[in-house]
Design a protein around this motif. Sequence first.
Motif, PDB file in Angstrom:
ATOM      1  N   ASN A  77       0.818  -1.214   0.000  1.00 54.24           N
ATOM      2  CA  ASN A  77       0.000   0.000   0.000  1.00 54.24           C
ATOM      3  C   ASN A  77       0.852   1.264   0.000  1.00 54.24           C
ATOM      4  O   ASN A  77       0.517   2.247  -0.675  1.00 54.24           O
ATOM      5  CB  ASN A  77      -0.937   0.010   1.210  1.00 54.24           C
ATOM      6  CG  ASN A  77      -2.098  -0.947   1.058  1.00 54.24           C
ATOM      7  OD1 ASN A  77      -2.781  -0.953   0.038  1.00 54.24           O
ATOM      8  ND2 ASN A  77      -2.328  -1.779   2.062  1.00 54.24           N
ATOM      9  N   SER A  81       0.881   4.415  -2.740  1.00 50.60           N
ATOM     10  CA  SER A  81       0.636   5.793  -2.288  1.00 50.60           C
ATOM     11  C   SER A  81       1.805   6.712  -2.627  1.00 50.60           C
ATOM     12  O   SER A  81       1.601   7.842  -3.084  1.00 50.60           O
ATOM     13  CB  SER A  81       0.383   5.817  -0.773  1.00 50.60           C
ATOM     14  OG  SER A  81      -0.839   5.190  -0.459  1.00 50.60           O
ATOM     15  N   ARG A  84       1.833   7.547  -6.318  1.00 51.30           N
ATOM     16  CA  ARG A  84       0.816   8.563  -6.635  1.00 51.30           C
ATOM     17  C   ARG A  84       1.276   9.952  -6.200  1.00 51.30           C
ATOM     18  O   ARG A  84       1.128  10.935  -6.951  1.00 51.30           O
ATOM     19  CB  ARG A  84      -0.492   8.217  -5.934  1.00 51.30           C
ATOM     20  CG  ARG A  84      -1.229   7.025  -6.519  1.00 51.30           C
ATOM     21  CD  ARG A  84      -2.360   6.604  -5.622  1.00 51.30           C
ATOM     22  NE  ARG A  84      -3.105   5.481  -6.180  1.00 51.30           N
ATOM     23  CZ  ARG A  84      -3.906   4.688  -5.481  1.00 51.30           C
ATOM     24  NH1 ARG A  84      -4.070   4.916  -4.177  1.00 51.30           N
ATOM     25  NH2 ARG A  84      -4.550   3.689  -6.059  1.00 51.30           N
ATOM     26  N   GLU A 140      -6.075   5.828 -11.782  1.00 48.34           N
ATOM     27  CA  GLU A 140      -4.943   6.562 -11.225  1.00 48.34           C
ATOM     28  C   GLU A 140      -4.890   8.000 -11.711  1.00 48.34           C
ATOM     29  O   GLU A 140      -4.425   8.888 -10.993  1.00 48.34           O
ATOM     30  CB  GLU A 140      -3.629   5.846 -11.600  1.00 48.34           C
ATOM     31  CG  GLU A 140      -3.450   4.487 -10.961  1.00 48.34           C
ATOM     32  CD  GLU A 140      -3.452   4.569  -9.443  1.00 48.34           C
ATOM     33  OE1 GLU A 140      -2.669   5.354  -8.882  1.00 48.34           O
ATOM     34  OE2 GLU A 140      -4.258   3.858  -8.813  1.00 48.34           O
ATOM     35  N   LYS A 143      -6.560  10.580  -9.434  1.00 48.03           N
ATOM     36  CA  LYS A 143      -5.838  10.771  -8.169  1.00 48.03           C
ATOM     37  C   LYS A 143      -4.578  11.609  -8.387  1.00 48.03           C
ATOM     38  O   LYS A 143      -4.281  12.527  -7.621  1.00 48.03           O
ATOM     39  CB  LYS A 143      -5.486   9.415  -7.565  1.00 48.03           C
ATOM     40  CG  LYS A 143      -6.702   8.565  -7.208  1.00 48.03           C
ATOM     41  CD  LYS A 143      -6.282   7.194  -6.739  1.00 48.03           C
ATOM     42  CE  LYS A 143      -7.497   6.343  -6.384  1.00 48.03           C
ATOM     43  NZ  LYS A 143      -8.411   6.141  -7.526  1.00 48.03           N
ATOM     44  N   LEU A 212      -3.243  13.444  -1.543  1.00 50.69           N
ATOM     45  CA  LEU A 212      -3.218  11.986  -1.605  1.00 50.69           C
ATOM     46  C   LEU A 212      -4.244  11.382  -0.655  1.00 50.69           C
ATOM     47  O   LEU A 212      -4.964  10.438  -1.020  1.00 50.69           O
ATOM     48  CB  LEU A 212      -1.815  11.478  -1.262  1.00 50.69           C
ATOM     49  CG  LEU A 212      -1.659   9.963  -1.142  1.00 50.69           C
ATOM     50  CD1 LEU A 212      -1.833   9.300  -2.500  1.00 50.69           C
ATOM     51  CD2 LEU A 212      -0.290   9.604  -0.554  1.00 50.69           C
ATOM     52  N   GLU A 216      -7.400   9.108  -1.908  1.00 54.47           N
ATOM     53  CA  GLU A 216      -7.524   7.699  -1.533  1.00 54.47           C
ATOM     54  C   GLU A 216      -8.716   7.441  -0.622  1.00 54.47           C
ATOM     55  O   GLU A 216      -9.272   6.342  -0.626  1.00 54.47           O
ATOM     56  CB  GLU A 216      -6.225   7.223  -0.872  1.00 54.47           C
ATOM     57  CG  GLU A 216      -5.057   7.162  -1.847  1.00 54.47           C
ATOM     58  CD  GLU A 216      -3.823   6.511  -1.261  1.00 54.47           C
ATOM     59  OE1 GLU A 216      -2.952   6.095  -2.036  1.00 54.47           O
ATOM     60  OE2 GLU A 216      -3.718   6.417  -0.007  1.00 54.47           O
ATOM     61  N   SER A 220     -10.745   4.420  -3.738  1.00 52.13           N
ATOM     62  CA  SER A 220      -9.509   3.751  -4.108  1.00 52.13           C
ATOM     63  C   SER A 220      -9.607   2.287  -3.731  1.00 52.13           C
ATOM     64  O   SER A 220     -10.373   1.891  -2.845  1.00 52.13           O
ATOM     65  CB  SER A 220      -8.317   4.408  -3.396  1.00 52.13           C
ATOM     66  OG  SER A 220      -7.119   3.783  -3.765  1.00 52.13           O
ATOM     67  N   SER A 221      -8.843   1.461  -4.422  1.00 48.39           N
ATOM     68  CA  SER A 221      -8.819   0.028  -4.115  1.00 48.39           C
ATOM     69  C   SER A 221      -7.462  -0.404  -3.579  1.00 48.39           C
ATOM     70  O   SER A 221      -7.238  -1.594  -3.341  1.00 48.39           O
ATOM     71  CB  SER A 221      -9.136  -0.786  -5.381  1.00 48.39           C
ATOM     72  OG  SER A 221      -8.214  -0.492  -6.415  1.00 48.39           O
ATOM     73  N   GLY A 223      -3.614   1.435  -1.498  1.00 48.06           N
ATOM     74  CA  GLY A 223      -2.951   2.601  -0.943  1.00 48.06           C
ATOM     75  C   GLY A 223      -3.195   2.716   0.553  1.00 48.06           C
ATOM     76  O   GLY A 223      -4.058   2.024   1.118  1.00 48.06           O
ATOM     77  N   GLY A 225      -4.440   5.249   2.220  1.00 54.45           N
ATOM     78  CA  GLY A 225      -5.770   5.806   2.482  1.00 54.45           C
ATOM     79  C   GLY A 225      -6.853   4.756   2.380  1.00 54.45           C
ATOM     80  O   GLY A 225      -7.790   4.724   3.198  1.00 54.45           O
ATOM     81  N   TYR A 226      -6.726   3.881   1.385  1.00 49.57           N
ATOM     82  CA  TYR A 226      -7.687   2.773   1.257  1.00 49.57           C
ATOM     83  C   TYR A 226      -7.590   1.844   2.460  1.00 49.57           C
ATOM     84  O   TYR A 226      -8.609   1.361   2.974  1.00 49.57           O
ATOM     85  CB  TYR A 226      -7.397   1.996  -0.035  1.00 49.57           C
ATOM     86  CG  TYR A 226      -8.068   0.652  -0.081  1.00 49.57           C
ATOM     87  CD1 TYR A 226      -9.437   0.543  -0.350  1.00 49.57           C
ATOM     88  CD2 TYR A 226      -7.351  -0.519   0.159  1.00 49.57           C
ATOM     89  CE1 TYR A 226     -10.056  -0.690  -0.384  1.00 49.57           C
ATOM     90  CE2 TYR A 226      -7.969  -1.758   0.131  1.00 49.57           C
ATOM     91  CZ  TYR A 226      -9.316  -1.840  -0.143  1.00 49.57           C
ATOM     92  OH  TYR A 226      -9.935  -3.071  -0.172  1.00 49.57           O
TER      93      TYR A 226
END
Length: 276
Positions: A77, A81, A84, A140, A143, A212, A216, A220-221, A223, A225-226
């Motif tokens: 993850n 992140s 990104r 992506e 984001k 970010l 996320e 998001s799927s 990262g 944040g997910y």
Amino acid sequence: MKTAAYAGLSRQEKAEKIKKIRTVPAWLKGFVVPVIILALWQYAGSAGFISPTVLPTPLAILLTFYELTISGELAANMQISIARAVGGFLLGGGLGLLFGILVGFSKKTESYLDPSLQMLRTVPHLAVTPLFILWFGFDELSKVLLIAMGAFFPIYINTFLGIRSVDAKLFDVARVLEFNWHRQITRLILPAALPNILLGVRLSLGIAWLGLVVAELMGSSAGVGYMIMDARQFSQTEKVFVGIIIFAVVGKLTDSFVRLLEQKLLKWRSSFKGTH
């Protein structure tokens, strides 16, 4: 041993040497408050004053961090992140530097571009996030563009201000030396505006991390944040804290890197360092 170490020194030199030994290193002072908070936090959690679901103890968070690290979930993850954040920062920061140079160097360009850019600067991330999702979906691209939008303005504004703060006499020298536009930028403008540009980079990196988080958390799927949102749905508070701490630590490391860069590139600058 002590007598031999101080032999041959005057009374003032001895006092200064003892003072240096007793002085707490600056880097160590920053750990005093966090250590006190963590100790009180651990005591309150272990004594049962606080529910583990609401506020897990530092040891429980550390154990969860260890488990996520061993399983490889945290590394996977974090990799997504960071990719990104770096992509958005390079895109937004690069454009911010370019537009800052163009607008700062030319009043005509400023009159056309700056009013529109200043208007866009006041639009919050949360306001444009649904629009970005409608335009670009949950891929992506949406984001990275959201992060780039936040990273653009600090560098743009500080580059613009840095160029406009350059002493006008330097431009007179450039005319005498017959500098062309390219040499004026590389030899005169950018070195003089470098303190402001580096400040913009620091602010831009911080806002890139905020962008970010927004990107996320909204959809998001993968990262960090997910991972936080997924943990929240299952009331895994320890996992949520791990994600928050990761964001804080990585953000601090990037800021420290830019500060180190400032110290190396701006050795020539003499400024107030603060009182003792």
